[in-house]
Scaffold this motif. Structure first.
Motif, PDB file in Angstrom:
ATOM      1  N   ALA A 168      -1.541  16.250 -35.343  1.00 60.16           N
ATOM      2  CA  ALA A 168      -2.156  17.414 -35.981  1.00 60.16           C
ATOM      3  C   ALA A 168      -2.141  18.635 -35.066  1.00 60.16           C
ATOM      4  N   GLY A 169      -1.948  19.796 -35.688  1.00 59.56           N
ATOM      5  CA  GLY A 169      -2.032  21.047 -34.941  1.00 59.56           C
ATOM      6  C   GLY A 169      -0.828  21.370 -34.098  1.00 59.56           C
ATOM      7  N   VAL A 170       0.308  20.712 -34.355  1.00 61.62           N
ATOM      8  CA  VAL A 170       1.528  20.970 -33.583  1.00 61.62           C
ATOM      9  C   VAL A 170       2.632  21.423 -34.544  1.00 61.62           C
ATOM     10  N   GLY A 171       3.000  22.697 -34.514  1.00 57.55           N
ATOM     11  CA  GLY A 171       4.077  23.196 -35.366  1.00 57.55           C
ATOM     12  C   GLY A 171       3.783  23.040 -36.845  1.00 57.55           C
ATOM     13  N   ALA A 174       4.658  17.349 -37.312  1.00 55.62           N
ATOM     14  CA  ALA A 174       4.887  16.675 -36.030  1.00 55.62           C
ATOM     15  C   ALA A 174       4.506  15.200 -36.132  1.00 55.62           C
ATOM     16  N   THR A 175       5.244  14.379 -35.419  1.00 56.56           N
ATOM     17  CA  THR A 175       5.007  12.937 -35.395  1.00 56.56           C
ATOM     18  C   THR A 175       5.010  12.439 -33.957  1.00 56.56           C
ATOM     19  N   THR A 176       4.052  11.594 -33.636  1.00 57.84           N
ATOM     20  CA  THR A 176       3.999  10.955 -32.319  1.00 57.84           C
ATOM     21  C   THR A 176       4.490   9.524 -32.454  1.00 57.84           C
ATOM     22  N   THR A 192       6.480   9.910 -27.497  1.00 55.68           N
ATOM     23  CA  THR A 192       7.415  10.965 -27.891  1.00 55.68           C
ATOM     24  C   THR A 192       6.814  11.741 -29.051  1.00 55.68           C
ATOM     25  N   VAL A 193       6.771  13.058 -28.909  1.00 54.14           N
ATOM     26  CA  VAL A 193       6.276  13.920 -29.980  1.00 54.14           C
ATOM     27  C   VAL A 193       7.446  14.744 -30.499  1.00 54.14           C
ATOM     28  N   VAL A 194       7.757  14.580 -31.778  1.00 55.85           N
ATOM     29  CA  VAL A 194       8.819  15.349 -32.425  1.00 55.85           C
ATOM     30  C   VAL A 194       8.160  16.368 -33.349  1.00 55.85           C
ATOM     31  N   ALA A 226       1.448  14.025 -24.074  1.00 56.09           N
ATOM     32  CA  ALA A 226       2.658  14.468 -24.776  1.00 56.09           C
ATOM     33  C   ALA A 226       2.332  15.541 -25.811  1.00 56.09           C
ATOM     34  N   VAL A 227       1.239  15.369 -26.537  1.00 53.60           N
ATOM     35  CA  VAL A 227       0.837  16.361 -27.544  1.00 53.60           C
ATOM     36  C   VAL A 227       0.480  17.686 -26.870  1.00 53.60           C
TER      37      VAL A 227
END
Length: 260
Positions: A168-171, A174-176, A192-194, A226-227
């Motif tokens: 949440a809150g990334v771009g 996003a998926t971890t 890994t966060v995409v 990572a996030v």
């Protein structure tokens, strides 16, 4: 004989009149119509076919990428990668820095009798332009790339305990992806966060292990780290595409937005 010939001439002259009228009438109904008759497709036979319309697609939001080695703050690098070998990072090779780039950092923190902690962090940036010939926007291309990058992380060879969760809150999305991977006889913990941000894709990988009896880092801590770094990388992409005035005075931009 003379009277019979004159009568025959008059009969032939009268008989010719309707024939001429019919011929004239046929000529007027056909080629005499300057407008032209429509064909089966509804197009005028005398007009030129319509030109093919060029498909329109939305322009790409981002036109450039930041230096990937500047995408994550120095403080964050120091916190996530203790005893980092190179604070400036190691840039990956790229023949098109406006469309792709990467950078990595690693370090080994020696804790004496308590063993050592190893950490590795790397960030990959991708940017996609809109393609009018294919009627595909840069954002759509980034969405496809995002899905592929997530699938790639989940399919890491040798990975164990693979788990995915929304970040949440990334771009824009996003998926971890977290898992463990055995390397050099040690179990490394990976996170890994995409992230997709507009027409850009950010992939950030953070991994580490404990050596010489040191405890391995937890999956939760690695995911949080990572996030944190991924959020900074996403912000760096946006900042690289701001107007010069906005880059020079972020405070002024914030005040202007608050006053609206």
């Amino acid at each position: 004989m003379h009277r019979s010939a004159s009568r025959l001439t008059r009969i032939l002259a009268c008989a010719a009149v309707p024939v001429m009228l019919v011929v004239a009438g046929c000529s007027s109904d056909g080629s005499g119509d300057s407008g032209g008759a429509p064909d089966k497709a509804g197009r005028s036979s005398s007009g030129s076919p319509e030109a093919k319309k060029t498909p329109t697609v939305a322009p790409a939001r981002f036109a450039e990428l930041p230096d990937p080695c500047d995408a994550v703050a120095a403080k964050t690098i120091g916190d996530l990668v203790p005893e980092v070998k190179s604070k400036s990072g190691t840039a990956g090779k790229s023949t098109d820095t406006a469309s792709r780039g990467s950078c990595s950092w690693n370090g080994l923190e020696d804790k004496g009798v308590d063993g050592s902690q190893y950490r590795w962090l790397d960030v990959s940036l991708l940017r996609y332009d809109s393609d009018a010939t294919l009627a595909v926007s840069g954002e759509q291309r980034a969405e496809d790339s995002y899905a592929k990058e997530v699938a790639k992380a989940k399919a890491t060879e040798g990975a164990k305990g693979v788990k995915t969760a929304a970040a949440a809150g990334v771009g824009d999305e996003a998926t971890t992806v977290t898992y463990t991977l055995n390397k050099t006889d040690e179990d490394f913990v990976y996170a890994t966060v995409v992230t997709r941000t507009e027409n850009g894709v950010v992939t950030l990988t953070y991994n580490g292990t404990g050596y010489a009896g040191a405890k391995n880092p937890s999956v939760t801590d690695m995911a949080k780290g990572a996030v944190r770094a991924a959020k900074e990388a996403v912000a760096a992409v946006a900042a690289a595409n701001e107007e010069p005035a906005a880059k020079e005075s972020p405070e002024a931009s914030a005040e202007a937005a608050a006053g609206e």
